[in-house]
Design an enzyme around this catalytic site. Sequence first.
Site, PDB file in Angstrom:
ATOM      1  N   ASP A   8       0.308   1.847   8.521  1.00  0.00           N
ATOM      2  CA  ASP A   8      -0.287   1.104   9.643  1.00  0.00           C
ATOM      3  C   ASP A   8       0.566   1.164  10.910  1.00  0.00           C
ATOM      4  OD1 ASP A   8      -2.070   0.490   7.702  1.00  0.00           O
ATOM      5  OD2 ASP A   8      -1.874  -1.672   7.833  1.00  0.00           O
TER       6      ASP A   8
ATOM      7  N   GLY B 126       0.816  -1.214   0.000  1.00  0.00           N
ATOM      8  CA  GLY B 126       0.000   0.000   0.000  1.00  0.00           C
ATOM      9  C   GLY B 126       0.851   1.265   0.000  1.00  0.00           C
TER      10      GLY B 126
ATOM     11  N   TYR C 279      -7.936   5.932   2.489  1.00  0.00           N
ATOM     12  CA  TYR C 279      -7.213   6.360   1.286  1.00  0.00           C
ATOM     13  C   TYR C 279      -6.907   7.859   1.310  1.00  0.00           C
ATOM     14  CZ  TYR C 279      -8.510   1.678   0.058  1.00  0.00           C
ATOM     15  OH  TYR C 279      -8.648   0.306   0.096  1.00  0.00           O
TER      16      TYR C 279
ATOM     17  N   ARG D 177       0.908  -5.603  -4.920  1.00  0.00           N
ATOM     18  CA  ARG D 177       0.933  -6.520  -3.774  1.00  0.00           C
ATOM     19  C   ARG D 177       1.349  -7.945  -4.153  1.00  0.00           C
ATOM     20  NH1 ARG D 177      -0.708  -4.417   0.855  1.00  0.00           N
ATOM     21  NH2 ARG D 177      -2.187  -2.681   0.890  1.00  0.00           N
TER      22      ARG D 177
ATOM     23  N   ASP E 247       6.024  -5.255   6.571  1.00  0.00           N
ATOM     24  CA  ASP E 247       6.613  -6.474   7.136  1.00  0.00           C
ATOM     25  C   ASP E 247       6.655  -7.620   6.128  1.00  0.00           C
ATOM     26  OD1 ASP E 247       3.826  -6.311   7.387  1.00  0.00           O
ATOM     27  OD2 ASP E 247       3.748  -7.749   9.006  1.00  0.00           O
ATOM     28  N   ASP E 248       5.564  -7.791   5.358  1.00  0.00           N
ATOM     29  CA  ASP E 248       5.545  -8.888   4.386  1.00  0.00           C
ATOM     30  C   ASP E 248       6.554  -8.664   3.271  1.00  0.00           C
ATOM     31  OD1 ASP E 248       3.756 -10.525   5.577  1.00  0.00           O
ATOM     32  OD2 ASP E 248       2.005  -9.815   4.450  1.00  0.00           O
TER      33      ASP E 248
ATOM     34  N   LYS F 131       8.307   0.742   5.366  1.00  0.00           N
ATOM     35  CA  LYS F 131       7.143   1.545   4.964  1.00  0.00           C
ATOM     36  C   LYS F 131       5.861   0.958   5.497  1.00  0.00           C
ATOM     37  CE  LYS F 131       4.470  -0.004   2.496  1.00  0.00           C
ATOM     38  NZ  LYS F 131       3.575  -0.766   1.635  1.00  0.00           N
ATOM     39  N   THR F 132       4.920   1.702   5.899  1.00  0.00           N
ATOM     40  CA  THR F 132       3.493   1.377   6.071  1.00  0.00           C
ATOM     41  C   THR F 132       2.832   2.409   6.982  1.00  0.00           C
ATOM     42  OG1 THR F 132       1.763  -0.155   6.746  1.00  0.00           O
ATOM     43  CG2 THR F 132       3.811  -0.385   7.952  1.00  0.00           C
TER      44      THR F 132
ATOM     45  N   ARG G 104      -3.261   8.144   2.646  1.00  0.00           N
ATOM     46  CA  ARG G 104      -2.127   7.325   2.200  1.00  0.00           C
ATOM     47  C   ARG G 104      -1.199   8.021   1.206  1.00  0.00           C
ATOM     48  NH1 ARG G 104      -3.528   1.170   0.836  1.00  0.00           N
ATOM     49  NH2 ARG G 104      -4.104   2.125  -1.133  1.00  0.00           N
TER      50      ARG G 104
ATOM     51  N   GLU H 197      -9.767  -0.478  11.738  1.00  0.00           N
ATOM     52  CA  GLU H 197     -10.189  -1.238  10.559  1.00  0.00           C
ATOM     53  C   GLU H 197     -10.231  -2.754  10.815  1.00  0.00           C
ATOM     54  OE1 GLU H 197      -7.393  -0.777   7.346  1.00  0.00           O
ATOM     55  OE2 GLU H 197      -8.767  -1.582   5.880  1.00  0.00           O
TER      56      GLU H 197
ATOM     57  N   GLY I  76      -5.685   0.540   8.903  1.00  0.00           N
ATOM     58  CA  GLY I  76      -4.786  -0.241   9.748  1.00  0.00           C
ATOM     59  C   GLY I  76      -5.318  -1.651   9.705  1.00  0.00           C
TER      60      GLY I  76
HETATM   61  P1  FBP Z   1       0.613  -1.879   3.651  1.00  0.00           P
HETATM   62  O1  FBP Z   1       0.622  -2.742   4.865  1.00  0.00           O
HETATM   63  O2  FBP Z   1       0.996  -2.564   2.412  1.00  0.00           O
HETATM   64  O3  FBP Z   1       1.454  -0.644   3.872  1.00  0.00           O
HETATM   65  O4  FBP Z   1      -0.869  -1.350   3.405  1.00  0.00           O
HETATM   66  C1  FBP Z   1      -1.650  -0.953   4.473  1.00  0.00           C
HETATM   67  C2  FBP Z   1      -3.026  -0.499   4.078  1.00  0.00           C
HETATM   68  O5  FBP Z   1      -3.059   0.873   3.840  1.00  0.00           O
HETATM   69  C3  FBP Z   1      -4.015  -0.909   5.179  1.00  0.00           C
HETATM   70  O6  FBP Z   1      -4.142   0.048   6.153  1.00  0.00           O
HETATM   71  C4  FBP Z   1      -5.266  -1.206   4.402  1.00  0.00           C
HETATM   72  O7  FBP Z   1      -6.024  -2.202   5.023  1.00  0.00           O
HETATM   73  C5  FBP Z   1      -4.765  -1.721   3.113  1.00  0.00           C
HETATM   74  O8  FBP Z   1      -3.498  -1.141   2.914  1.00  0.00           O
HETATM   75  C6  FBP Z   1      -5.660  -1.418   1.953  1.00  0.00           C
HETATM   76  O9  FBP Z   1      -5.109  -1.996   0.817  1.00  0.00           O
HETATM   77  P2  FBP Z   1      -5.625  -1.833  -0.651  1.00  0.00           P
HETATM   78  O10 FBP Z   1      -4.845  -0.726  -1.260  1.00  0.00           O
HETATM   79  O11 FBP Z   1      -5.269  -3.129  -1.284  1.00  0.00           O
HETATM   80  O12 FBP Z   1      -7.075  -1.523  -0.618  1.00  0.00           O
END
Ligand code: FBP
Length: 557
Positions: A211, A87, A430, A151, A181-182, A208-209, A433, A317, A257
């Site tokens: 969350d 993300g 969103y 992803r 982390d992943d 990065k994240t 982000r 979330e 999150g």
């Molecule tokens: P990352 O862990 O990859 O940084 O993404 C986090 C996040 O923003 C979460 O908070 C949210 O649940 C998810 O991405 C939403 O993902 P998508 O862009 O696939 O809708």
Amino acid sequence: MNPMKSNISPLQASRSAYEPKLPKALSGKVSKVALKTGKATRSISDQDAIKKLFESTYGQPEVSFVPGKASASMNKAVKVALVLSGGQAPGGHNVVAGLYDGLKKLNKKNTLTGYLGGPSGLVENKKMEITEKLLVGYRNTGGFDIIGSGRTKLETHEQFETVRKNLEAAGITALVVVGGDDSNTNAAVLAEFFKHHNSPIRVIGCPKTIDGDLKNEQIEVSFGFDTATKVYAELAGNVGRDCLSAKKYWHFIKVMGRSASHIGLEVALKVHPNICLISEEVAENKWTLEQIIDQVAQVVSERASKKMNYGIAIVPEGLLEFIPEMKKLISELNDHLAHSPEFEKLEAPEEKVAFAKHHLSEESRGAFHSLPHSIQVQLLADRDPHGNVQVSKIETEKLLIEAVDHKLKNWKKEGKFNGKFSGQGHFFGYEGRCADPSNFDADYCYSLGFTASYLVAAGLTGYLSSVRDLLKPASQWKAGGVPLTMMMNLERRHGKDKPVIQKALVDLKGKPFKAFANLRKSWAAEDDFTSPGPIQFWGPSNVADAVPETLRLERGR
Ligand code: FBP
């Protein structure tokens, strides 16, 4: 950046001139930066198993860059690849800028190639050269649009081989992975694969994240968390003011999150809502959905008795997955329905609901039954590419509004509630982000990218770029690298033990949670909302350079 271009705001044009700050050790001459090496490290747990899986990269020492004499090989020319994974998070473009500037400072002949659309770009060999000209329009801006993100998880031997061949054919000897982390677990696996197969490609990660769940002893905060939470806090603060003005709505705000509740906690510490649910506390106390609804309705009712028929509730979330009976329900839905051809054929929501009820255990059927019909349909509608329920898409804020409303109506009949309840649902995700990075994230990201270039030049692999001492001014930050294997443990995923970087959940014994827990009763009873207001790029340092509250509480004296 061309300020006359129609899609660039005056603020962005002005902001593009901002020069992000760097730790002092990296801002001087290349020849005066020495690599300091610490002691050998161990993974946080499951040492023997992790060591076996990462034979070539396990146990490496932590490193830091300090004033001193640089090694002669630091300015050897390198071709570097970059991939943005997962993300979006504010500041990603500054990681790219820091990496590029660091590489060019080390040696003008160094090059940076961006692989497009996330890790899949490495397999499909989709790439573009990052140049100064390209970067001009992206410095200090939000988003990952410079090269895109994705992803895709690289998992198979064939994928690793293809990536190796593609990178080696392009003469690339280092790969920088920007991810959570992943993605950084993936970076560790790739680093091990390349080293094990005698490939010259080294791998460096960047934390990065939004969350905030990629953090530990060594990583103080992941980038993007500061900006995203400042955006959500601004919006929640505005809603607070609306509440005080109109005095007629209860606002249920779900904040992003996927798993951990760090974002919710940070927003609560900034805004002082009447209610903030913390998923980790729900799991710890094994609260049922019914108990949670009861607690929320209780606060609504107590405020109503003082004629305060309004308020703010922050909802993380990932809440549903932390409620034991819902976790079981979701896991059963994932197991039974994900690969059921019979279920796949069904189209009408009613048919799907009937099918699910028929296949669930008695306990999970009860949990499913307790959910409003709209949520039952959502649980069965959106599935990820692996067939799993996409919990992040469930409208938990609406579920709570509906359930609390139902409870209060019953309490009214019983004479236990005589107020009004009108709920408004929001989802802040969103919106935050891709915001332009705060000063903190602009500096932090630039420093992380710059540090990654030095880790590459030092010939290291299997490291996460690290910038520490973040409560101090940026010039005093410490730059270095943390071995990825040091942050790993074994976790059960899809029935198998997998080595993964441990996700940081909210620590219920930690200072941020305790600070919140000490104040929440008074926030529930009174009107104590604060208005953090929009992110400020200029102005008094305590405003423009503010760091996350959770970081301040965790690392402050
Ligand atoms: P990352 O862990 O990859 O940084 O993404 C986090 C996040 O923003 C979460 O908070 C949210 O649940 C998810 O991405 C939403 O993902 P998508 O862009 O696939 O809708």
